[in-house]
Design a protein around this motif. Structure first.
Motif, PDB file in Angstrom:
ATOM      1  N   GLY A   1      11.505  23.299  -5.208  1.00 59.69           N
ATOM      2  CA  GLY A   1      10.290  22.498  -5.330  1.00 59.69           C
ATOM      3  C   GLY A   1       9.773  22.402  -6.746  1.00 59.69           C
ATOM      4  N   GLY A   2      10.661  22.471  -7.739  1.00 55.25           N
ATOM      5  CA  GLY A   2      10.231  22.394  -9.129  1.00 55.25           C
ATOM      6  C   GLY A   2       9.653  23.694  -9.648  1.00 55.25           C
ATOM      7  N   ARG A   3       9.800  24.786  -8.882  1.00 55.07           N
ATOM      8  CA  ARG A   3       9.305  26.093  -9.316  1.00 55.07           C
ATOM      9  C   ARG A   3      10.476  27.050  -9.490  1.00 55.07           C
ATOM     10  N   LEU A   4      10.274  28.038 -10.359  1.00 59.96           N
ATOM     11  CA  LEU A   4      11.313  29.033 -10.648  1.00 59.96           C
ATOM     12  C   LEU A   4      11.258  30.167  -9.638  1.00 59.96           C
ATOM     13  N   TYR A   5      12.354  30.402  -8.959  1.00 54.37           N
ATOM     14  CA  TYR A   5      12.472  31.534  -8.046  1.00 54.37           C
ATOM     15  C   TYR A   5      13.685  32.369  -8.446  1.00 54.37           C
TER      16      TYR A   5
END
Length: 801
Positions: A303-307
């Motif tokens: 979702g466009g986030r860093l995990y």
């Protein structure tokens, strides 16, 4: 074309028939069982009058009798906006006149208050939406309801969820009755074993799940499906649309599952998505940072986030307990609770795995030890090296190659070497380490609140220095107060960039701090030097401070005085407990004041490389724009480096890719909550935790900066245009350094996420304002202007009015 049979609707005709009719026509083409019907198209809506003769003829062909009349707007059943219940539906409509009236009522519902508000919330222009109307034969339902192919509460793609009730399905979708609820996760007790359970038999549950799996696979997305069984036991599909509320699932992994992914961005106070170019840059930067510590963690974009994939650490017997402590210090209490919960999950039980020698870790070990011990032994020298390196980076002359190809070569080389100098890394780590050592060292001697007091008014913090520098600009700007308070910030920003404003120190401020912004770790985001609008908004806030006691520099000095006093007190207490322990406590407390402020230095230093990379990318974008390959130079931020290479070398037009990613980015910008921990099937781990007890008007989070204050709340989701009156309590989803100038006028801080050592709480402690973090749904449960009391010691927020 005013009226069209459902069976005649082809693919690509959504603008003509709307989302609902297009979706059902698609199911018919796939061979699914859908009640017969027809569509009154958007062309008829545009004419403003129901095509009476055509509608009545179609109704007669349908056989007359009771029909369902349902809205089918062009902005409906979209991948990102379902419009569920926003426009009208009429059931059991019988007779031609009643049908005409129902169609007119559906048209009118397009402009209802609720539909208008929904479009505004989802960024859909009102003038872009048109209404079609779907007319279908009524199903004489024995039982009906809704099937979700993924669990809409947990996000799990491994489970389907069914709500059902006897009769028409309206009772289910309207919430007008108690329904039978089934979770179908493939286990033996997933609702299919008990013949007496509810209104659905095991056979029907099995048929529903199979239908859901089939449609999901055919349409390529998780689906929200309305269905009904008629009196003969035949299953009819009444609607299928994407589930719009799900957070994106992790990408497929070839490693044994399930996997645990922990979100990294909220630690930096960044919940908004990164641009595609920003994401590729962040991945390389984070990989380089972890490599400096000898660590290898798979970083993924969700979702466009860093995990980060922390599964192996969670399953490793030697690291799983340490991982919980790491979560507490570096990721915050929400992530810590999620990981603690998974320690009891048999799917993440400890496993013995073959150990391999980590050459990077072995190489980094002696360097880390030398760097940390050197900083602890000689903190002043370590600080001098840090700030000397930052100044070198600031003044370093930078030349850009002449050609686009050379610029791209340089950008790619920089992306592969995103590491900070040892002169910065190890002093920063030293400061973090001594702060983390204080709670166990002072256990039984000091409370968390007292330790937070020691960490207040911390010197040597570049973000604090930036905020105080802006306060000094505000003091110098006092003669221009009327202009700065009476002119929109965007106009002031344009005048500043054009050189039309008087010099009151802002030029020098932007020279030093213009690389900063909210979400500054994303290379795709404009810097303050490019668009100083947020800076003028903050200046206006500062100019409203008239009480000398509320002046930020005085508040910082008071926080520093309290910290020094508490340091002395805690050292004496520890010595009374045990002499050796007292000496250690005194040493670590003093070193925390000398080194912990450096925690902001690493990120700040890295912004210079991001500044140069952004400039070069925009130069490449401008060249592609001149060639007609991009509509705007900034569109380059919605490409990845290999795609950019293709565009530069082959002249490929990537406009469709950019448009799709830009739409996704805008949609994700509107997302209010981001899971801190996800499983590989999309499950939000926090949804598996027991619900905290409700205590009336008291919201519970985690205390992160000491003190207690009562004031009016100011809910802020975007710092770029936020106005905060002196003494108001800032309530935000999260905060990063680009938000911190707001703290200078705030009386306290409340956030929905974060960690005690993250930017927001750290800066709050510097100014001596109370902070409570990780308060669930704070920005929706608290309203601007509401009187609230926050207590940094107990971690509570009380709604007083």
């Amino acid at each position: 074309m005013d009226v069209l049979e459902l069976t005649a609707i082809g693919s690509g005709q959504q603008d003509l028939v709307g989302g609902k009719a297009a979706g059902l026509a698609g199911l018919i083409r796939l061979g699914e069982r859908v009640p017969d019907g027809f569509c009154v198209t958007t062309e008829a809506y545009g004419a403003g009058e129901v095509p009476r003769a055509e509608v009545l003829a179609a109704y007669e062909r349908l056989g007359g009798g009771p029909v369902a009349v349902r809205s089918s707007a062009t902005a409906e059943d979209l991948p990102h906006a379902s419009f569920a219940g926003q426009q009208d539906t009429y059931l059991d409509v019988t007779g031609g006149e009643a049908l005409i009236e129902a169609i007119e009522a559906c048209w009118a519902s397009l402009h209802s208050e609720r539909a208008t508000a929904y479009r505004e919330a989802n960024g859909i222009p009102h003038d872009s939406v048109r209404m079609a109307v779907l007319v279908q034969r009524m199903v004489d339902a024995d039982v009906a309801g809704v099937l979700f192919t993924a669990d809409p509460l947990t996000g799990s793609r491994s489970a389907s969820v069914v709500d059902a009730a006897p009769g028409l399905g309206t009772a289910v979708v309207d919430g007008a009755t108690t329904v039978d609820h089934y979770v179908l996760d493939g286990t033996q007790d997933d609702g299919t074993q008990d013949e007496e359970r509810g209104c659905l038999t095991p056979a029907r549950l099995k048929e529903l799940r199979a239908a859901g799996d089939r449609i999901k696979d055919l349409l390529g997305a998780e689906q929200d499906i309305e269905w009904a069984y008629d009196r003969d036991g035949t299953l009819w599909l009444l609607q299928a649309r994407p589930i719009t509320t799900l957070f994106p699932a992790p990408p497929p992994s070839d490693k044994p599952g399930p996997r645990l992914y922990v979100e990294f961005g909220h630690v930096q106070g960044m919940l908004q998505p990164a641009t595609p170019m920003g994401m590729s840059t962040l991945k390389s930067m984070l990989a380089g940072m972890l490599a400096a510590f000898g660590l290898t963690v798979e970083i993924v974009d969700i979702g466009g986030r860093l995990y980060g994939d922390l599964t192996d650490a969670l399953r490793d017997p030697s690291t799983r307990q340490r991982l919980v402590k790491l979560m507490a210090v570096d990721f915050g209490p929400r992530a810590q609770k999620a990981v603690e919960h998974l320690l009891e999950d048999p799917r993440f039980a400890p496993r013995k795995t073959p150990r391999t020698r980590n050459a990077a870790a072995m190489k980094a070990g002696p360097k880390a030890a030398a760097g940390i011990l050197g900083a602890l032994a000689r903190p002043a020298r370590a600080r001098a090296r840090v700030f000397g390196e930052i100044e070198r980076l600031r003044r370093q002359p930078v030349a850009d190659p002449a050609t686009t190809a050379e610029l791209l070569d340089l950008v790619e080389r920089d992306a592969e070497s995103s590491t900070l100098a040892d002169a910065i890394i190890w002093p920063v780590v030293s400061g973090l380490a001594v702060s983390a050592a204080l709670p166990p060292l002072l256990k039984g001697v000091a409370s968390e609140d007292e330790i937070h007091t020691v960490l207040g008014g911390m010197p040597h913090n570049v973000t604090i220095e930036m905020d105080l520098a802006l306060w000094e600009v505000a003091r110098r700007a006092e003669p221009h107060r009327e202009m700065l308070l009476g002119t929109p910030s965007s106009e002031l920003a344009a005048a500043q960039l054009a050189g039309r404003l008087p010099d009151f120190g802002l030029h020098d401020f932007l020279q030093r701090y213009g690389t900063r912004s909210a979400a500054e770790v994303d290379v795709g985001v404009p810097r303050w030097a490019e668009n100083p609008t947020p800076v003028f908004t903050m200046l206006a806030n500062y100019l409203r401070v008239t009480d000398p006691e509320q002046a930020p520099d005085h508040r910082f000095e008071r926080a520093a005085d309290r910290a020094e006093s508490m340091l002395t007190d805690l050292t004496l207490r520890a010595r009374r407990k045990q002499a050796l322990r007292g000496r250690l406590a005194g040493f670590f407390l003093r070193r925390s004041r000398e080194l912990s402020g450096l925690r902001e230095a690493g990120k700040f230093a890295g912004l210079y490389a991001l500044r140069d990379r952004r400039r070069r990318l925009l130069l490449i974008g401008a060249e592609l724009q001149a060639k007609g390959l991009l509509a705007d130079a900034g569109d380059v931020m919605f490409l990845e480096l290999p795609e950019l290479r293709t565009a530069v070398e082959t002249g490929t037009d990537l406009g469709d890719t950019i448009a799709a990613r830009s739409a996704t980015y805008e949609r994700e910008l509107r997302r209010r909550t981001v899971p801190v921990a996800l499983l590989s099937d999309g499950t939000d781990v926090e949804t598996l935790l027991p619900a905290p007890p409700s205590e009336g008007r008291t919201l519970t989070g985690t205390g992160a900066a000491s003190g207690r204050v009562t004031g009016r709340a100011r809910v802020v989701r975007d710092p770029s245009d936020a106005s905060i009156e002196p003494g108001e309590i800032l309530v935000a989803p999260t905060t990063d350094p680009g938000w911190t100038p707001l703290f200078l006028t705030a009386g306290g801080l409340v956030t929905e996420t974060g960690a005690v050592m993250a930017h927001g709480p750290t800066v709050a402690r510097e100014y001596g304002i109370p902070a409570v973090i990780c308060v669930p749904d704070a920005t929706s449960r608290i309203r601007s202007g509401q009187l609230i009391t926050i207590d940094g010691a107990t971690g509570t927020v009380t709604l007083d009015g």
